[in-house]
Motif scaffolding. Structure first.
Motif, PDB file in Angstrom:
ATOM      1  N   THR A 374       1.077  -1.203  -0.484  1.00 42.00           N
ATOM      2  CA  THR A 374      -0.225   0.231  -0.118  1.00 42.00           C
ATOM      3  C   THR A 374       0.725   1.339   0.041  1.00 42.00           C
ATOM      4  OG1 THR A 374      -0.030   0.113   2.315  1.00 42.00           O
ATOM      5  CG2 THR A 374      -1.687  -1.288   0.969  1.00 42.00           C
ATOM      6  N   VAL A 375       2.034   1.190   0.317  1.00 41.59           N
ATOM      7  CA  VAL A 375       2.758   2.467   0.439  1.00 41.59           C
ATOM      8  C   VAL A 375       4.426   1.654  -0.623  1.00 41.59           C
ATOM      9  CG1 VAL A 375       4.625   3.271   1.347  1.00 41.59           C
ATOM     10  CG2 VAL A 375       2.626   2.555   2.837  1.00 41.59           C
ATOM     11  N   ASN A 376       4.740   1.125  -0.761  1.00 39.76           N
ATOM     12  CA  ASN A 376       6.112   1.156  -1.913  1.00 39.76           C
ATOM     13  C   ASN A 376       7.236   2.085  -1.784  1.00 39.76           C
ATOM     14  OD1 ASN A 376       5.135  -1.772  -2.947  1.00 39.76           O
ATOM     15  ND2 ASN A 376       3.660  -0.529  -3.816  1.00 39.76           N
ATOM     16  N   SER A 377       7.520   2.557  -0.455  1.00 39.24           N
ATOM     17  CA  SER A 377       8.510   3.547  -0.295  1.00 39.24           C
ATOM     18  C   SER A 377       8.946   3.704   0.684  1.00 39.24           C
ATOM     19  CB  SER A 377       7.680   4.943  -0.878  1.00 39.24           C
ATOM     20  OG  SER A 377       9.267   5.655  -0.707  1.00 39.24           O
ATOM     21  N   SER A 378       9.749   3.813   0.499  1.00 34.44           N
ATOM     22  CA  SER A 378      11.203   4.534   2.162  1.00 34.44           C
ATOM     23  C   SER A 378      11.412   5.828   2.273  1.00 34.44           C
ATOM     24  CB  SER A 378      11.841   3.028   2.235  1.00 34.44           C
ATOM     25  OG  SER A 378      13.348   3.525   1.294  1.00 34.44           O
ATOM     26  N   SER A 379      10.574   6.217   1.033  1.00 32.70           N
ATOM     27  CA  SER A 379      11.068   7.756   1.664  1.00 32.70           C
ATOM     28  C   SER A 379      10.797   8.360   2.709  1.00 32.70           C
ATOM     29  CB  SER A 379      10.930   7.998   0.190  1.00 32.70           C
ATOM     30  OG  SER A 379      10.514   9.712   1.183  1.00 32.70           O
ATOM     31  N   PRO A 380      11.289   9.233   3.344  1.00 31.74           N
ATOM     32  CA  PRO A 380      10.684  10.176   5.011  1.00 31.74           C
ATOM     33  C   PRO A 380       9.083  10.957   4.289  1.00 31.74           C
ATOM     34  CG  PRO A 380      12.720   9.931   5.209  1.00 31.74           C
ATOM     35  CD  PRO A 380      12.321   9.330   3.447  1.00 31.74           C
ATOM     36  N   GLN A 381       9.227  11.166   2.801  1.00 33.55           N
ATOM     37  CA  GLN A 381       8.629  11.976   2.465  1.00 33.55           C
ATOM     38  C   GLN A 381       7.234  12.033   2.448  1.00 33.55           C
ATOM     39  OE1 GLN A 381      12.720  12.294   1.258  1.00 33.55           O
ATOM     40  NE2 GLN A 381      12.416  13.681   2.206  1.00 33.55           N
ATOM     41  N   THR A 382       7.255  10.532   1.023  1.00 35.58           N
ATOM     42  CA  THR A 382       5.944   9.693   0.869  1.00 35.58           C
ATOM     43  C   THR A 382       5.234   9.350   2.153  1.00 35.58           C
ATOM     44  OG1 THR A 382       6.930   8.404  -1.048  1.00 35.58           O
ATOM     45  CG2 THR A 382       4.999   8.241   0.411  1.00 35.58           C
ATOM     46  N   LEU A 383       6.274   8.991   3.543  1.00 31.07           N
ATOM     47  CA  LEU A 383       5.801   8.368   4.850  1.00 31.07           C
ATOM     48  C   LEU A 383       5.049   9.062   5.879  1.00 31.07           C
ATOM     49  CD1 LEU A 383       8.937   5.776   5.350  1.00 31.07           C
ATOM     50  CD2 LEU A 383       6.095   4.969   4.296  1.00 31.07           C
ATOM     51  N   GLN A 384       6.046  10.652   5.188  1.00 32.05           N
ATOM     52  CA  GLN A 384       5.004  11.673   6.455  1.00 32.05           C
ATOM     53  C   GLN A 384       3.905  11.856   7.036  1.00 32.05           C
ATOM     54  OE1 GLN A 384       4.529  14.405   6.733  1.00 32.05           O
ATOM     55  NE2 GLN A 384       4.713  15.361   8.722  1.00 32.05           N
ATOM     56  N   PRO A 385       3.293  12.063   5.735  1.00 38.10           N
ATOM     57  CA  PRO A 385       1.906  11.907   5.903  1.00 38.10           C
ATOM     58  C   PRO A 385       0.801  11.231   6.363  1.00 38.10           C
ATOM     59  CG  PRO A 385       2.573  12.260   3.468  1.00 38.10           C
ATOM     60  CD  PRO A 385       3.899  12.327   4.253  1.00 38.10           C
ATOM     61  N   LEU A 386       1.558  10.145   5.886  1.00 37.61           N
ATOM     62  CA  LEU A 386       0.638   8.352   6.117  1.00 37.61           C
ATOM     63  C   LEU A 386       0.359   8.069   8.091  1.00 37.61           C
ATOM     64  CD1 LEU A 386       2.150   6.388   3.116  1.00 37.61           C
ATOM     65  CD2 LEU A 386       0.096   7.998   3.252  1.00 37.61           C
ATOM     66  N   VAL A 387       2.174   8.876   8.137  1.00 34.37           N
ATOM     67  CA  VAL A 387       2.459   8.790  10.008  1.00 34.37           C
ATOM     68  C   VAL A 387       1.610   9.179  10.751  1.00 34.37           C
ATOM     69  CG1 VAL A 387       4.066   8.998  11.656  1.00 34.37           C
ATOM     70  CG2 VAL A 387       4.461   7.776   9.379  1.00 34.37           C
ATOM     71  N   GLN A 388       1.461  10.800   9.779  1.00 34.04           N
ATOM     72  CA  GLN A 388       0.328  11.707  10.503  1.00 34.04           C
ATOM     73  C   GLN A 388      -1.055  10.864  10.226  1.00 34.04           C
ATOM     74  OE1 GLN A 388       1.735  15.791  11.306  1.00 34.04           O
ATOM     75  NE2 GLN A 388      -0.118  15.296  12.577  1.00 34.04           N
ATOM     76  N   LYS A 389      -1.473  10.913   9.272  1.00 34.75           N
ATOM     77  CA  LYS A 389      -3.118  10.359   9.665  1.00 34.75           C
ATOM     78  C   LYS A 389      -3.526   9.187  10.127  1.00 34.75           C
ATOM     79  CE  LYS A 389      -6.011   8.540   5.998  1.00 34.75           C
ATOM     80  NZ  LYS A 389      -6.763   8.249   4.826  1.00 34.75           N
ATOM     81  N   PHE A 390      -2.176   8.787  10.155  1.00 27.54           N
ATOM     82  CA  PHE A 390      -2.138   7.029  11.271  1.00 27.54           C
ATOM     83  C   PHE A 390      -2.498   7.853  12.950  1.00 27.54           C
ATOM     84  CE2 PHE A 390      -0.645   4.249  14.271  1.00 27.54           C
ATOM     85  CZ  PHE A 390      -1.209   2.683  13.798  1.00 27.54           C
ATOM     86  N   MET A 391      -1.566   9.021  13.380  1.00 30.57           N
ATOM     87  CA  MET A 391      -1.592   9.320  14.374  1.00 30.57           C
ATOM     88  C   MET A 391      -2.481  10.223  14.953  1.00 30.57           C
ATOM     89  SD  MET A 391       0.890   8.121  15.810  1.00 30.57           S
ATOM     90  CE  MET A 391       2.294   7.305  16.612  1.00 30.57           C
TER      91      MET A 391
END
Length: 589
Positions: A374-391
């Motif tokens: 569902t992500v296919n990336s280890s880029s912090p720029q890609t992951l940061q908004p997903l972590v924000q939404k999760f939290m």
């Protein structure tokens, strides 16, 4: 009674109370405890306030149901009941768990009062509760745990408190004033009369973070730990209740979590176990709250729900800090309803006893999300908004249950999340980042300290990881030190000053601290020795004040506390060699 004072024994004790009170003045007359000692509780609040009054008075110890929620099954404990329970514990500790302090006196010396002749007795303890008392504090300061104790040479005893919490703390102090006599029929005595104590904590949040997920720690072990915490005036127990290795908590709406995630069916905390532990904490003035570490450290969820977890069952060194690897998927449509079900079940129960929930947020492995479809990336720029939404989602669930959220420092320092300051407390832990506390405080967040360089109890015991035979360059090699060596001895922990570099205008945001015991090499068998007496050293830092350096008087006071813990069934480690305790001044260098 005054005519009998001439017969009271006199001597000068060489040790005192732990944690050290803010003010303690005493004489050297002996008072004996009457076998029929009575408690008189006078309160200006308990008989006149409505049923929800204790929420305000006890300052988040006991909670009423949130507005609009059903009150069925909700905790309701009166001030009278709370203090009577504490008084009965006090009597039990003094009468049946007292100790003879012979270790603190030279061999063959006469250190006990005589038992012949007339005695002065304490026959009644009056606890005067009034929320209007300032107890020596300035207006605006939290005095919910503050108290004063006055004992006259005649044995008249008066304890003043502004809330029941102050009564719990006062009675723990009061227990330390008494010793058993080597003549069993003589009873218990205090050598400190007359005395005056004024006391209250420096920090509001004084906690222990206890890992119950990596190895089995039973509810009974935790209850014993709560009792030792209360003796040392700690008031927050943070249960790190789930991790990659196991899921020990029963969640009735998701039964497979524990059935498939725990190590075995006999290593599960049932809902009634958690309820009993939280209630036990309430009666001892210790708020017990739960951490469900999210979204990392969640491999055990995948044992029951494999579609929710990425990077499971792959070689761990690249995809996790420790085995086994696996983290919740960040962009899966299945994860949010699972989190909703999980937390609605858990928090609807824990919020009856606690105002806090810890959602974790530490040590997220970026590489794991390269394997997340569902992500296919280890880029912090890609992951940061997903972590924000999760939290954001997790915080919204917790606040819907009227809980304040605690999370680890990475969410601010590494992920730069935008968080609601009124709903969030940030917990710092990385001693390698010396400015972590200051950076977070400057952002305006309430903060909890507890550096791994000072307050990690698991450090210095060696790695739990074995060398890989096929790797001659394995990092696991002599002398086999773990990542946070050396061992944090009690003096090192006592000398920790977490706020030395915090400017005065930000200190109000530092609400307290926690000492940590991670469980890789701890189970029920060695739990007590891992915790005590080192946790007691941290307890005094948080209660009395940081920036103090240990000396011989500190050693003797802590050794006295250790003896009392042992008498209460806690297998606490040794503070000092007995010869050094017997011959004061003989072990200085």
């Amino acid at each position: 009674m005054r005519a009998l004072l001439w017969y009271c024994a006199l001597f000068s004790p060489s040790f005192a109370l732990w944690p050290q009170p803010q003010q303690f003045e005493h004489g050297s007359s002996t008072l004996w405890l009457s076998a029929d000692v009575q408690l008189v509780h006078s309160s200006r609040t308990a008989s006149t306030q409505p049923s929800g009054w204790l929420w305000t008075t006890v300052q988040r110890l006991i909670r009423p149901p949130p507005r609009g929620a059903s009150s069925a099954g909700w905790v309701s404990i009166s001030s009278e009941r709370l203090l009577q329970s504490a008084f009965e514990r006090w009597k039990h500790n003094v009468w049946t768990r007292g100790y003879v302090p012979r270790k603190f006196h030279p061999i063959g010396s006469q250190f006990e009062p005589t038992v012949d002749g007339a005695k002065c007795y304490i026959e009644r303890i009056v606890i005067d509760e009034d929320p209007q008392y300032n107890l020596g504090y300035t207006e605006g300061q939290d005095i919910s745990e503050a108290y004063t104790i006055e004992i006259s040479e005649d044995g008249d005893t008066l304890i003043k408190i502004a809330s029941p919490l102050g009564g719990l703390q006062a009675l723990e102090t009061f227990a330390q004033l008494f010793f058993a006599h080597s003549s069993q029929s003589a009873g218990s005595y205090t050598p400190y009369a007359p005395l005056s104590i004024r006391d209250g904590p420096v920090f509001e949040h004084r906690g222990l973070n206890l890992d119950i997920s990596r190895n089995w720690i039973s509810p009974e072990d935790v209850m014993r730990t709560i009792e030792a915490m209360a003796a040392n005036k700690l008031n927050r127990l943070h249960l790190h209740a789930s991790d990659a290795q196991s899921w020990p908590l029963e969640i009735p709406s998701l039964p497979d979590l524990a059935l498939k995630g725990a190590y075995s069916h006999v290593q599960i905390w049932r809902t009634e176990d958690l309820e009993a532990v939280q209630r036990h904490g309430t009666y001892h003035g210790v708020q017990v709250f739960v951490e469900i570490d999210l979204p990392g450290h969640t491999t055990s969820i995948g044992n029951a729900y494999p579609s929710l977890v990425t990077a499971k069952d792959v070689p761990w060194p690249e995809y996790a800090l420790q085995p086994p690897s696996g983290q919740l998927r960040l962009n899966s449509s299945e994860v949010p309803p699972f989190i909703q079900t999980l937390l609605d079940d858990l928090l609807s129960r824990t919020s009856r006893h606690s105002s806090l929930f810890h959602l974790g947020g530490d040590e997220i492995n970026l590489n794991a999300y390269r394997l997340d479809p569902t992500v296919n990336s280890s880029s912090p720029q890609t992951l940061q908004p997903l972590v924000q939404k999760f939290m954001d989602h997790v915080i919204s669930i917790a606040t819907a249950h009227s809980l304040k959220v605690i999370m680890w420092e990475e969410m601010v320092l590494d992920w730069n999340l935008t968080l609601p300051q009124q709903d969030v407390i940030i917990q710092t832990w990385r001693g390698s980042d010396d400015d972590a506390l200051g950076t977070i405080l400057k952002k305006g967040y309430q903060t909890i300290f507890g550096s791994n360089a000072h307050w990690y109890l698991d450090c210095g015991h060696g790695y739990y990881v074995d060398p890989e035979p096929s790797k001659p360059d394995s990092p696991i090699k002599p002398p086999y030190l773990d990542h946070c060596s050396p061992y944090k001895n009690w003096r090192h922990m006592y000398a920790y000053d977490p706020v030395v570099d915090v400017p005065p205008n930000l200190r109000h945001l530092v609400i307290g601290g926690e000492v940590h015991l991670w469980g890789e090499l701890t189970d029920s068998v060695n739990l007590d020795d891992q915790l005590w007496p080192r946790v007691a050293a941290a307890a005094e830092v948080m209660w009395s004040a940081p920036s103090k350096k240990p000396d011989e008087s500190t050693t003797r006071r802590l050794a006295d506390m250790r003896e009392r813990l042992v008498m209460r069934g806690v297998r606490a480690g040794v503070v000092q060699m007995e010869w050094c305790l017997r011959y004061q001044g003989g072990c200085r260098l």
